[in-house]
Design a protein around this motif. Structure first.
Motif, short mmCIF file in Angstrom:
data_model
loop_
_atom_site.label_atom_id
_atom_site.label_comp_id
_atom_site.label_asym_id
_atom_site.label_seq_id
_atom_site.Cartn_x
_atom_site.Cartn_y
_atom_site.Cartn_z
N TRP A 90 33.82 46.30 34.04
CA TRP A 90 34.80 46.39 33.37
C TRP A 90 36.04 47.03 33.60
O TRP A 90 36.93 46.46 34.83
N GLY A 91 35.76 48.48 33.77
CA GLY A 91 36.91 49.18 33.71
C GLY A 91 36.93 49.52 35.23
O GLY A 91 38.11 49.16 35.78
N GLU A 92 36.14 49.11 36.65
CA GLU A 92 36.29 49.19 37.87
C GLU A 92 36.74 48.16 38.19
O GLU A 92 38.04 47.82 38.73
N VAL A 93 36.19 46.32 37.90
CA VAL A 93 37.17 45.58 38.24
C VAL A 93 38.52 45.57 38.01
O VAL A 93 39.74 45.47 38.52
N GLY B 244 37.49 57.43 46.87
CA GLY B 244 35.61 57.74 46.67
C GLY B 244 34.72 56.25 46.35
O GLY B 244 34.45 56.20 45.74
N HIS B 245 35.19 55.50 46.41
CA HIS B 245 34.95 54.03 46.04
C HIS B 245 34.54 53.25 47.08
O HIS B 245 34.70 53.86 48.34
N GLU B 246 33.58 52.35 47.21
CA GLU B 246 33.13 51.84 48.00
C GLU B 246 33.81 51.05 49.12
O GLU B 246 35.07 51.15 48.72
N ASP B 247 33.38 50.27 50.32
CA ASP B 247 34.46 50.10 51.43
C ASP B 247 34.95 48.82 50.44
O ASP B 247 36.62 48.53 50.81
N ASP B 248 34.43 48.00 49.91
CA ASP B 248 35.28 46.82 49.59
C ASP B 248 35.16 47.49 47.59
O ASP B 248 34.37 47.20 47.19
N ALA B 249 36.43 46.60 47.61
CA ALA B 249 37.31 46.80 45.79
C ALA B 249 36.28 45.73 44.95
O ALA B 249 36.33 44.47 45.57
N PRO B 250 36.06 45.35 43.99
CA PRO B 250 35.74 44.77 43.48
C PRO B 250 37.17 43.23 42.90
O PRO B 250 37.44 43.63 42.78
N ASP B 251 35.63 41.95 43.27
CA ASP B 251 36.44 40.73 42.50
C ASP B 251 36.00 40.85 41.45
O ASP B 251 35.65 41.47 40.41
N ALA B 252 37.17 39.97 40.37
CA ALA B 252 36.67 39.66 39.18
C ALA B 252 35.88 39.34 38.57
O ALA B 252 35.00 38.73 37.42
N THR B 253 35.40 38.36 39.99
CA THR B 253 34.32 37.87 39.40
C THR B 253 32.39 38.17 40.17
O THR B 253 31.47 37.62 39.46
N ASP B 254 32.75 39.78 40.31
CA ASP B 254 31.71 40.02 40.99
C ASP B 254 30.81 40.14 39.53
O ASP B 254 31.39 41.29 38.73
#
Length: 88
Positions: free
Chosen positions: A50-53, A35-45
């Protein structure tokens, strides 16, 4: 080094590359289904918490390890069936 093990090295390298590509594809599908966005977060996003990354990194790592292990194991079994020897 055994001849089979030496011959398996380039095969193992190719399987490793293929498993990385496959793992990335599996992760993208899992991330979308969660259920998240199409792109997963990067560490530097900077726009992601923090939790989502961290969750994205843990899920990606688990999928990569599972896919890589399955592909490596299948390659070793196929090598034994073809040559009668387990690659080391």
């Amino acid at each position: 080094m055994k001849p089979v093990a030496l011959a398996y090295k380039p095969v193992g390298f190719a399987l490793g590359a293929a498993s990385g590509i496959l793992a990335g594809m599996v992760f993208d599908q899992v991330w979308k289904r969660l259920g998240h966005e199409d792109d997963a977060p990067d560490a530097t996003d900077e726009h992601r918490a923090w939790g989502e990354v961290l969750v994205a990194a843990v899920v990606r790592g688990a999928i990569f390890a599972g896919v890589k292990t399955a592909v490596d194991r299948a390659g070793a079994i196929a090598t034994r069936r073809l040559t009668g020897t387990w690659p080391d």
